[in-house]
Design a protein around this motif. Structure first.
Motif, PDB file in Angstrom:
ATOM      1  N   ASN A   1       1.701  -9.738   2.214  1.00 36.51           N
ATOM      2  CA  ASN A   1       0.841  -8.588   1.929  1.00 36.51           C
ATOM      3  C   ASN A   1       1.228  -7.846   0.651  1.00 36.51           C
ATOM      4  O   ASN A   1       0.430  -7.082   0.129  1.00 36.51           O
ATOM      5  CB  ASN A   1       0.849  -7.579   3.092  1.00 36.51           C
ATOM      6  CG  ASN A   1       0.329  -8.169   4.387  1.00 36.51           C
ATOM      7  OD1 ASN A   1       0.996  -8.128   5.413  1.00 36.51           O
ATOM      8  ND2 ASN A   1      -0.857  -8.742   4.361  1.00 36.51           N
TER       9      ASN A   1
ATOM     10  N   ALA B   1      -1.249 -14.638  -6.636  1.00 39.54           N
ATOM     11  CA  ALA B   1      -2.291 -13.976  -5.861  1.00 39.54           C
ATOM     12  C   ALA B   1      -3.206 -15.013  -5.235  1.00 39.54           C
ATOM     13  O   ALA B   1      -3.572 -15.995  -5.857  1.00 39.54           O
ATOM     14  CB  ALA B   1      -3.079 -13.059  -6.767  1.00 39.54           C
TER      15      ALA B   1
ATOM     16  N   LYS C   1      -5.610 -14.083  -2.069  1.00 42.29           N
ATOM     17  CA  LYS C   1      -6.805 -13.465  -1.534  1.00 42.29           C
ATOM     18  C   LYS C   1      -6.534 -11.988  -1.321  1.00 42.29           C
ATOM     19  O   LYS C   1      -5.561 -11.641  -0.700  1.00 42.29           O
ATOM     20  CB  LYS C   1      -7.130 -14.131  -0.189  1.00 42.29           C
ATOM     21  CG  LYS C   1      -8.345 -13.580   0.499  1.00 42.29           C
ATOM     22  CD  LYS C   1      -8.447 -14.198   1.885  1.00 42.29           C
ATOM     23  CE  LYS C   1      -9.466 -13.455   2.724  1.00 42.29           C
ATOM     24  NZ  LYS C   1      -9.321 -13.692   4.135  1.00 42.29           N
ATOM     25  N   ASN C   2      -7.345 -11.143  -1.887  1.00 41.51           N
ATOM     26  CA  ASN C   2      -7.123  -9.707  -1.761  1.00 41.51           C
ATOM     27  C   ASN C   2      -8.284  -9.029  -1.080  1.00 41.51           C
ATOM     28  O   ASN C   2      -9.401  -9.494  -1.137  1.00 41.51           O
ATOM     29  CB  ASN C   2      -7.008  -9.059  -3.140  1.00 41.51           C
ATOM     30  CG  ASN C   2      -5.750  -9.474  -3.827  1.00 41.51           C
ATOM     31  OD1 ASN C   2      -4.884 -10.058  -3.200  1.00 41.51           O
ATOM     32  ND2 ASN C   2      -5.664  -9.188  -5.096  1.00 41.51           N
ATOM     33  N   ASP C   3      -7.991  -7.882  -0.511  1.00 46.78           N
ATOM     34  CA  ASP C   3      -9.072  -6.991  -0.109  1.00 46.78           C
ATOM     35  C   ASP C   3      -9.654  -6.401  -1.378  1.00 46.78           C
ATOM     36  O   ASP C   3      -9.050  -6.432  -2.424  1.00 46.78           O
ATOM     37  CB  ASP C   3      -8.529  -5.805   0.681  1.00 46.78           C
ATOM     38  CG  ASP C   3      -8.102  -6.217   2.051  1.00 46.78           C
ATOM     39  OD1 ASP C   3      -7.467  -5.437   2.703  1.00 46.78           O
ATOM     40  OD2 ASP C   3      -8.393  -7.333   2.440  1.00 46.78           O
ATOM     41  N   ASP C   4     -10.827  -5.777  -1.239  1.00 49.30           N
ATOM     42  CA  ASP C   4     -11.224  -4.934  -2.343  1.00 49.30           C
ATOM     43  C   ASP C   4     -10.280  -3.737  -2.310  1.00 49.30           C
ATOM     44  O   ASP C   4      -9.522  -3.533  -1.379  1.00 49.30           O
ATOM     45  CB  ASP C   4     -12.693  -4.497  -2.231  1.00 49.30           C
ATOM     46  CG  ASP C   4     -12.971  -3.804  -0.911  1.00 49.30           C
ATOM     47  OD1 ASP C   4     -12.036  -3.203  -0.371  1.00 49.30           O
ATOM     48  OD2 ASP C   4     -14.111  -3.863  -0.435  1.00 49.30           O
ATOM     49  N   GLU C   5     -10.292  -2.937  -3.339  1.00 54.61           N
ATOM     50  CA  GLU C   5      -9.291  -1.882  -3.407  1.00 54.61           C
ATOM     51  C   GLU C   5      -9.843  -0.557  -2.901  1.00 54.61           C
ATOM     52  O   GLU C   5      -9.481   0.500  -3.378  1.00 54.61           O
ATOM     53  CB  GLU C   5      -8.752  -1.787  -4.830  1.00 54.61           C
ATOM     54  CG  GLU C   5      -8.125  -3.107  -5.244  1.00 54.61           C
ATOM     55  CD  GLU C   5      -7.131  -2.977  -6.356  1.00 54.61           C
ATOM     56  OE1 GLU C   5      -7.046  -1.903  -6.961  1.00 54.61           O
ATOM     57  OE2 GLU C   5      -6.433  -3.960  -6.619  1.00 54.61           O
TER      58      GLU C   5
ATOM     59  N   VAL D   1      -0.218  -9.368  -3.890  1.00 52.59           N
ATOM     60  CA  VAL D   1      -1.144  -8.443  -4.538  1.00 52.59           C
ATOM     61  C   VAL D   1      -0.535  -7.697  -5.726  1.00 52.59           C
ATOM     62  O   VAL D   1      -1.263  -7.120  -6.525  1.00 52.59           O
ATOM     63  CB  VAL D   1      -1.724  -7.390  -3.548  1.00 52.59           C
ATOM     64  CG1 VAL D   1      -2.469  -8.054  -2.412  1.00 52.59           C
ATOM     65  CG2 VAL D   1      -0.662  -6.443  -3.019  1.00 52.59           C
TER      66      VAL D   1
ATOM     67  N   ALA E   1      -4.280  -2.628  -3.428  1.00 51.94           N
ATOM     68  CA  ALA E   1      -4.794  -3.599  -2.463  1.00 51.94           C
ATOM     69  C   ALA E   1      -3.858  -3.733  -1.270  1.00 51.94           C
ATOM     70  O   ALA E   1      -2.639  -3.849  -1.431  1.00 51.94           O
ATOM     71  CB  ALA E   1      -4.968  -4.961  -3.137  1.00 51.94           C
ATOM     72  N   ASN E   2      -4.456  -3.682  -0.098  1.00 52.76           N
ATOM     73  CA  ASN E   2      -3.708  -3.856   1.149  1.00 52.76           C
ATOM     74  C   ASN E   2      -2.563  -2.868   1.321  1.00 52.76           C
ATOM     75  O   ASN E   2      -1.574  -3.167   2.000  1.00 52.76           O
ATOM     76  CB  ASN E   2      -3.145  -5.286   1.252  1.00 52.76           C
ATOM     77  CG  ASN E   2      -4.218  -6.268   1.630  1.00 52.76           C
ATOM     78  OD1 ASN E   2      -5.209  -5.901   2.264  1.00 52.76           O
ATOM     79  ND2 ASN E   2      -4.038  -7.512   1.253  1.00 52.76           N
ATOM     80  N   GLN E   3      -2.698  -1.680   0.733  1.00 51.53           N
ATOM     81  CA  GLN E   3      -1.530  -0.789   0.779  1.00 51.53           C
ATOM     82  C   GLN E   3      -1.216  -0.316   2.196  1.00 51.53           C
ATOM     83  O   GLN E   3      -0.069  -0.017   2.502  1.00 51.53           O
ATOM     84  CB  GLN E   3      -1.631   0.356  -0.196  1.00 51.53           C
ATOM     85  CG  GLN E   3      -2.789   1.289  -0.028  1.00 51.53           C
ATOM     86  CD  GLN E   3      -2.565   2.530  -0.907  1.00 51.53           C
ATOM     87  OE1 GLN E   3      -1.470   3.072  -0.935  1.00 51.53           O
ATOM     88  NE2 GLN E   3      -3.591   2.965  -1.624  1.00 51.53           N
TER      89      GLN E   3
ATOM     90  N   PRO F   1       0.615  -1.242  -6.132  1.00 51.91           N
ATOM     91  CA  PRO F   1      -0.730  -1.811  -5.990  1.00 51.91           C
ATOM     92  C   PRO F   1      -1.546  -1.082  -4.929  1.00 51.91           C
ATOM     93  O   PRO F   1      -1.001  -0.555  -3.967  1.00 51.91           O
ATOM     94  CB  PRO F   1      -0.458  -3.252  -5.546  1.00 51.91           C
ATOM     95  CG  PRO F   1       0.922  -3.258  -5.001  1.00 51.91           C
ATOM     96  CD  PRO F   1       1.663  -2.140  -5.661  1.00 51.91           C
TER      97      PRO F   1
END
Ligand SMILES: Nc1ncnc2c1ncn2[C@@H]1O[C@H](COP(=O)(O)OS(=O)(=O)O)[C@@H](OP(=O)(O)O)[C@H]1O
Length: 357
Positions: A129, A342, A344-348, A133, A189-191, A187
Motif C-alpha cells: 500500500n 507502481a 495499481k492506485n486508487d484515485d487520489e 504508490v 493515494a491509499n493514505q 503520497p
C-alpha cells in the motif's frame, strides 16, 4: 468447533425475485490473507462465488434503499437448498457504521475475519500500500512511518477513555499526514491504508464493534499442512457439509507478494516462499516496537475471539543487525531496499476506498 446450522437455515434465496443473500461476509483484514480465505472457501461445492472477491458495498457504496440492487449485482440468482454464497471485502471491518448496516440488512449472515501477526501485516501493507504508490525519490522507511504513527496512536488512545478509536474519525483518522510525519511530501493515494500500518493491526479496536465474528489465524492458512484443517473449521462454523480442502489449498497462496496481479492470482507455495524472501528482512527494532505496542490489544483480541493465534511476535526473518529505529536527526532517511514499481492506485480522492486494500 461443532457444526452449526446454516445461516438462513440453508435457504438464503428469495426464489420469487431471484435474489440470494450472502450467508457469510469476510470483513477483513486487508493483507492478512482475505483472498486465500475467499478462494479456498468458494472451492467448496456448496459455496457459490460472488460476482467478484471485493464488493465493498456496506462501506463505500452503501445506500439503504439500494440493498436489492446490491444483491442482484453481486450474488447468484438461484441456488439449491443447502448452497450458500458470500463475499470478502477487507474494508468492512474498520468502519464503525458497517456492523450496524449489516445487522439491519443481513441479520443472519456469519462474519469471518482473518488476522495476522500485527508486525507482519504492517510490513506487508508497507510494501503493497505504500511502496506501490510513493514516488521513488520520496520513499520513507518502514521505521519512519511506524515510529510516527505509534506516537500519534499512543496520544489518541490515551485521550480516549474507552481505549477505542475509530480509524476513520477521532484523533487518529482526522489528523493530517503533515501533522503526523512533519513533512508534506507524503503520497495521497491509499493514505488511509499506508497511514494505518500499525492501527489496522490493532484488530480488537474495531472488532469490538462487531457483535459476533469467527476469527481465522492467517498463520494457520500459511502452510498447506494446517490450512486444510483451518478451512474445515471455518466450513463447520458456516454449517457446510464436510469437504476436503487439500486440493485447493495445495494450489498455493492467493494475492501473494507486493505486486498487485489480481486477488484471484494463485502463486504455488514454493514460489510464494521465494517472493517472501525477496523482501528485505524487517528490522528487530521495528518488530519490537509493533509487538510491544500491539500486545495489550492482542491479548484482548484472543480473549474476545476465544481463540489465539500461534507464533505471533516471532518473525520469520529479522535483520538483527539493525537495532535502532529511524532517528529524528535523520529525518530524510530513505529506504535502501524495496523498489516495487507502481501497479495499481486508487484515485487520489478524499473518500477512503479499500479497493486496493
Ligand atoms: N494461505 C495464506 N495464508 C496466509 N497468508 C496468505 C495466504 N495466502 C496469501 N497470504 C498473504 O496474505 C497477503 C495478502 O492478503 P489479502 O489477500 O488479504 O490482501 S488484500 O488486502 O486483499 O490486498 C499477502 O501477504 P504478503 O505476501 O506478505 O504481502 C499474501 O502472501
Amino acid at each position: 468447533i461443532t457444526c452449526r446450522d446454516q445461516p438462513y437455515r440453508g435457504r438464503p434465496c428469495d426464489d420469487d425475485h431471484g435474489r440470494c443473500k450472502p450467508s457469510f461476509l469476510i470483513i477483513g483484514v486487508g493483507k492478512c490473507g482475505t483472498s486465500s480465505l475467499y478462494y479456498y472457501l468458494t472451492d467448496h461445492p456448496s459455496v457459490k462465488a460472488a460476482a467478484q472477491k471485493q464488493i465493498q458495498w456496506f462501506d463505500h457504496q452503501y445506500s439503504a434503499s439500494r440493498f436489492n440492487a446490491y444483491l442482484d449485482r453481486s450474488f447468484p440468482h438461484h441456488m439449491e437448498p443447502g448452497e450458500m454464497t458470500g463475499e470478502a471485502s477487507p474494508g468492512y471491518a474498520q468502519y464503525s457504521e458497517v456492523p450496524v448496516r449489516v445487522a439491519k440488512h443481513l441479520p443472519e449472515t456469519r462474519v469471518l475475519v482473518i488476522v495476522r501477526d500485527p508486525a507482519e501485516r504492517a510490513y506487508s501493507a508497507y510494501h503493497y500500500n505504500y511502496l506501490n504508490v510513493v514516488r521513488p525519490n520520496k520513499k520513507r522507511t518502514f521505521e519512519f512511518l511506524i515510529e510516527h504513527e505509534t506516537r500519534l496512536l499512543a496520544k489518541c488512545l490515551e485521550n480516549n477513555s474507552e481505549n477505542k478509536i475509530d480509524l476513520s474519525r477521532d484523533c487518529y483518522g482526522r489528523t493530517t499526514a503533515k501533522d503526523t510525519y512533519g513533512v508534506d511530501d507524503m503520497p495521497l493515494a491509499n493514505q488511509h491504508l499506508w497511514r494505518q500500518l500499525v492501527g489496522r493491526s490493532l484488530y480488537i479496536l474495531y472488532l469490538d464493534w462487531w457483535p459476533e465474528f469467527f476469527m481465522v489465524c492467517s498463520e494457520l492458512l500459511a502452510a498447506p499442512e494446517t490450512a486444510a484443517d483451518e478451512m474445515a473449521t471455518v466450513a463447520a462454523y458456516l454449517g457446510l457439509p464436510t469437504f476436503d480442502f487439500r486440493p485447493v489449498v495445495d494450489k498455493g497462496k492467493y494475492n501473494a507478494g507486493a505486486k498487485h496481479l489480481g486477488y484471484g492470482k494463485v502463486t504455488p507455495w514454493d514460489q510464494a516462499e521465494k517472493l517472501a524472501d525477496l523482501r528485505p528482512p524487517m528490522t528487530a527494532a521495528a518488530r519490537h516496537l509493533i509487538d510491544t505496542f500491539a500486545h495489550p490489544h492482542t491479548t484482548r483480541l484472543f480473549e474476545r475471539a476465544n481463540r489465539s493465534c500461534p507464533k505471533w511476535g516471532s518473525s520469520r526473518r529479522l535483520d538483527d543487525a539493525t537495532t535502532t529505529l529511524y532517528s529524528p536527526e535523520d529525518p530524510h532517511a530513505l529506504s535502501s531496499s524495496s523498489s516495487s514499481s507502481a501497479t495499481k492506485n486508487d484515485d487520489e480522492g478524499t473518500l477512503p476506498r479499500d479497493l486496493f486494500s
